[in-house]
Design an enzyme around this catalytic site. Sequence first.
Site, mmCIF file in Angstrom:
data_model
loop_
_atom_site.group_PDB
_atom_site.id
_atom_site.type_symbol
_atom_site.label_atom_id
_atom_site.label_comp_id
_atom_site.label_asym_id
_atom_site.label_seq_id
_atom_site.Cartn_x
_atom_site.Cartn_y
_atom_site.Cartn_z
ATOM 1 N N GLU A 1 -37.913 19.529 -26.659
ATOM 2 C CA GLU A 1 -38.173 20.110 -25.262
ATOM 3 C C GLU A 1 -36.873 19.822 -24.458
ATOM 4 O OE1 GLU A 1 -42.648 18.181 -24.322
ATOM 5 O OE2 GLU A 1 -40.929 16.897 -24.737
ATOM 6 N N ASN B 1 -35.572 13.133 -19.743
ATOM 7 C CA ASN B 1 -36.943 13.421 -19.852
ATOM 8 C C ASN B 1 -37.844 12.034 -19.604
ATOM 9 O OD1 ASN B 1 -39.749 14.012 -20.678
ATOM 10 N ND2 ASN B 1 -39.057 15.145 -22.600
ATOM 11 N N ARG C 1 -56.225 8.992 -23.260
ATOM 12 C CA ARG C 1 -57.013 9.975 -22.435
ATOM 13 C C ARG C 1 -58.036 10.487 -23.190
ATOM 14 N NH1 ARG C 1 -51.761 13.412 -20.685
ATOM 15 N NH2 ARG C 1 -50.873 12.010 -22.301
ATOM 16 N N HIS D 1 -47.492 20.711 -21.794
ATOM 17 C CA HIS D 1 -46.683 20.752 -22.865
ATOM 18 C C HIS D 1 -45.929 22.204 -23.078
ATOM 19 C CE1 HIS D 1 -49.535 17.562 -24.543
ATOM 20 N NE2 HIS D 1 -48.362 16.914 -24.267
ATOM 21 N N ARG E 1 -37.379 17.245 -17.029
ATOM 22 C CA ARG E 1 -38.831 17.441 -17.317
ATOM 23 C C ARG E 1 -39.666 17.073 -16.217
ATOM 24 N NH1 ARG E 1 -43.108 14.613 -20.934
ATOM 25 N NH2 ARG E 1 -44.970 16.062 -21.045
#
Length: 398
Positions: free
Chosen positions: A379, A9, A242, A182, A94
Amino acid sequence: MSEGILVLNAGSSSIKFQLYAVGGDDSLTRRFKGLLGGIGTAHARLQVWDAGDAVIADERPEPARMRDVAAAQEVLGAWFLGHIGTPPLAVGHRVVHGGPDFAEPVLIDDAVLARLDALVPLAPLHQPNNLAPIRSIRARRPELPQVACFDTAFHRGHGPLAERFAIPEALYRQGVRRYGFHGLSYEYIAGHLKDLDPLLPERRVVALHLGSGMSACALRAGRSIDSTMGFTALDGLPMSTRPGQLDPGVVLYLQEQGMTPAAIEHLLYHECGLKGLSGLSGDVRDLLASDSPPARLALDHLAYHAAGAIAALASKMGGLDAIVFTAGVGENAAPVRAAIGARCAWLGLVMDAARNAAHGPRISADGSRIAAHVLPTNEERMIARHTLDLLRGYRTVW
């Protein structure tokens, strides 16, 4: 170990990884997990923990060997060669953006890699770093199967009201639409709601993924109905660096003021969000430790917009039964959860201060009409499962 699944990842300055042993019934057992952090800095560090979370490696590679994610992958590869013995069965990755073409995990070949490269402008902060380890492994071990698992895939079942922008059909056909992100985290959460409450998988849940990137997702009967993120990972909630939701006229204004596209991109991905509001840091830990008014503004801004997103997503599901917090901030920052919960009191949420301070799993009071929970995401396990299922010929469709 006869065979295993390695999961990578890769982020902008780190590579998280896990190795899973594959049982005879295709069960997955984590052998170790690790973090190669500080890539591109003088503070590069490789940390690895075994299945019981005991430290088995803590090294500081030479910064010259860690200049970027591609170079760091070589450091990681050397460590693997000395510690895992038999090569893995496959490597799962990912990949943040799958665009309009990829709605499920895919085995990577040259054609797939080229199509993923074309999506870099839609995720410039993430996509290049997601693809760098793939290229490194393909160069050294071209026969080793690699699988791309997409953060956008879980949301691909959205209906047209959630997916479409109010723009001409021609742009939609070109792929300009609301993808959501996500997704690997939300897919894991959806699959583990039963651990919180046996009835929760069939109910209306808003999950909040609060980390460096932040978003909210409406889950009804375990499926994504809508999400705060859209065409890119800039949209929705304010994040570490962001801005989240932003009037597109701001971008036009910046262009009119003479900023180049590259300068605007850097501003929006690296200088906005909590960092921009506070003038201090995009790290929630730093903001919580500060008593400055701008730091308080940044945290209040996050709580204000997160609560607004919960209400908006609840309206799209026709109601709300539970809220689930996940990811680094969502799992560990009790004051942030408390502030968001306080703004949801009108919905019937009553937080339990002691449970929240203990990080749950349940953090709402017994008499609360809406339940609130903390559920750690994973994840990497989701990627390992998808990778193995693809190799075995199984298929997950959302």
